[in-house]
Design a protein around this motif. Structure first.
Motif, PDB file in Angstrom:
ATOM      1  N   THR A 228       0.832  -1.209   0.000  1.00 29.10           N
ATOM      2  CA  THR A 228       0.000   0.000   0.000  1.00 29.10           C
ATOM      3  C   THR A 228       0.864   1.256   0.000  1.00 29.10           C
ATOM      4  O   THR A 228       0.602   2.208  -0.740  1.00 29.10           O
ATOM      5  N   ALA A 231       2.396   1.800  -3.392  1.00 27.47           N
ATOM      6  CA  ALA A 231       1.421   2.264  -4.373  1.00 27.47           C
ATOM      7  C   ALA A 231       1.081   3.744  -4.166  1.00 27.47           C
ATOM      8  O   ALA A 231       1.028   4.523  -5.129  1.00 27.47           O
ATOM      9  N   VAL A 232       0.871   4.143  -2.905  1.00 25.58           N
ATOM     10  CA  VAL A 232       0.518   5.540  -2.614  1.00 25.58           C
ATOM     11  C   VAL A 232       1.672   6.478  -2.953  1.00 25.58           C
ATOM     12  O   VAL A 232       1.494   7.510  -3.605  1.00 25.58           O
ATOM     13  N   GLY A 234       4.187   5.902  -4.950  1.00 26.10           N
ATOM     14  CA  GLY A 234       4.394   5.906  -6.395  1.00 26.10           C
ATOM     15  C   GLY A 234       3.399   6.806  -7.103  1.00 26.10           C
ATOM     16  O   GLY A 234       3.754   7.529  -8.044  1.00 26.10           O
ATOM     17  N   PHE A 235       2.139   6.776  -6.648  1.00 23.46           N
ATOM     18  CA  PHE A 235       1.116   7.641  -7.233  1.00 23.46           C
ATOM     19  C   PHE A 235       1.456   9.117  -7.014  1.00 23.46           C
ATOM     20  O   PHE A 235       1.332   9.943  -7.936  1.00 23.46           O
ATOM     21  N   LEU A 236       1.901   9.465  -5.818  1.00 21.85           N
ATOM     22  CA  LEU A 236       2.239  10.859  -5.509  1.00 21.85           C
ATOM     23  C   LEU A 236       3.412  11.350  -6.354  1.00 21.85           C
ATOM     24  O   LEU A 236       3.402  12.477  -6.860  1.00 21.85           O
ATOM     25  N   LEU A 238       4.402  10.081  -9.273  1.00 19.05           N
ATOM     26  CA  LEU A 238       3.963  10.123 -10.665  1.00 19.05           C
ATOM     27  C   LEU A 238       3.107  11.357 -10.930  1.00 19.05           C
ATOM     28  O   LEU A 238       3.243  12.016 -11.973  1.00 19.05           O
ATOM     29  N   ARG A 239       2.247  11.703  -9.977  1.00 17.60           N
ATOM     30  CA  ARG A 239       1.405  12.881 -10.141  1.00 17.60           C
ATOM     31  C   ARG A 239       2.244  14.153 -10.237  1.00 17.60           C
ATOM     32  O   ARG A 239       2.005  15.019 -11.093  1.00 17.60           O
ATOM     33  N   GLN A 242       4.112  14.226 -13.622  1.00 14.82           N
ATOM     34  CA  GLN A 242       3.227  14.591 -14.727  1.00 14.82           C
ATOM     35  C   GLN A 242       2.867  16.078 -14.667  1.00 14.82           C
ATOM     36  O   GLN A 242       2.811  16.746 -15.711  1.00 14.82           O
TER      37      GLN A 242
END
Length: 327
Positions: A228, A231-232, A234-236, A238-239, A242
């Motif tokens: 978890t 994933a969190v 990595g999302f932050l 990546l955001r 981008q």
């Protein structure tokens, strides 16, 4: 005035904002501005003369001095260009070459040959260690500093800033903590990934069982937590990456549009970037009817925008029109 037969020697002294020519005399130094003062420097040079009456300097220093007389006294910019170029052909010292190129750039700027002017100034800075602050303060370069040739030159000289560096700085200024977040979340995510690899090994051992095998329930719990977290984080990351890429594209586009030339008068042309912070320009591209319709509709919104306090003390809209023929 110094006579040619006195055989006086000259040395060049470049100060922070002004350069000088000093004539070494036995008792004192006769000092006068080397760069385009409005008061002429009265020096008689030991030069020959062509049949046309134009001086034929024998040394680079003499050529620079003669060029300054043409620049200051006679405002003969063509002759000044000839003499400053002649100085570069006479094997000048580093200081004389810097003076020749700098004055050549100023003369080109007076002739509105801005590309040549920027090239001469850039060469003086890069090849002969002219301080960029001199070019930034000189009054004779005021028009040149308002051109995109000048902006392009600043991106290539020592002490200047390239267009890509400006894009990076502007993007960072819009989100000052983005890089910090990327580093922080990236580091935490890397730690979570390493922990996940270790947990997967323990999970395999727990499934095999046997003496000393890790507790399966505890291992699965740790696996869920690390997965978890990875994933969190990595999302932050990546955001933010981008968002940075999008911001860079927008900023890079703005810098490109900032190079558009705007004619304000017969001899007044400025790049759009010069209006940054003063107005909010709107660029309209299309055929004549489309452009006229956009301007008309935009003018109707000015009162509404001012009523909302958008304008403040600056102009809201400057229409930069590019009219294309209808297909």
């Amino acid at each position: 005035m110094l006579l040619a037969d006195q055989q006086q020697s000259f040395r060049l002294i470049r100060c922070a904002a002004r350069s000088y020519c000093v004539c070494c005399k036995p008792a004192h130094a006769l000092r006068g501005p080397f760069r385009a003062s409005r008061r002429p420097l009265h020096v008689a040079l030991a030069t020959g003369t062509k049949a046309s009456g134009k001086p034929t300097p024998k040394t680079a220093r003499e050529a620079v001095e003669a060029g300054l007389l043409a620049f200051n006294d006679r405002r003969d910019y063509d002759e000044a260009v000839r003499l400053f170029n002649a100085a570069m052909d006479l094997k000048p010292s580093s200081e004389v070459a810097a003076a020749a190129l700098f004055n050549l750039g100023c003369t080109y700027a007076k002739q509105r040959r801005f590309k040549n002017a920027a090239s001469a100034i850039g060469k003086a800075i890069n090849d002969y260690d002219l301080k960029i602050s001199v070019a930034l303060k000189d009054d004779d370069l005021r028009e040149l500093r308002d051109t995109r040739e000048w902006m392009d030159m600043l991106g290539t000289v020592k002490g200047g800033m390239s267009r890509e560096q400006k894009v990076n700085l502007r993007a960072e200024a819009k989100a000052p903590f983005r890089l910090t977040r990327i580093i922080l979340f990236g580091g935490l995510g890397l730690g979570a990934a390493i922990g996940l690899v270790v947990i997967l090994g323990r999970l395999a051992a727990a499934f095999r069982g046997g003496e000393g095998a890790p507790d399966l329930t505890e291992t699965l719990t740790n696996l869920g937590i690390n997965s978890t977290a990875l994933a969190v984080l990595g999302f932050l990351v990546l955001r933010d990456l981008q968002a940075r890429d999008k911001e860079m594209r927008v900023t890079r586009r703005e810098e490109e549009l900032g190079r558009l030339q705007i004619q304000l008068g017969p001899k007044r042309i400025l790049p759009l970037i010069r209006f940054r912070g003063a107005v909010r320009p709107v660029i309209i591209a299309g055929d004549r009817s489309f452009v006229e319709r956009c301007i008309h509709e935009g003018e109707q919104r000015l009162t509404e925008l001012r009523a909302r306090g958008v304008s403040g003390d600056v102009k809201i809209m400057t229409a930069v029109v590019w009219c294309c023929p209808a297909a």
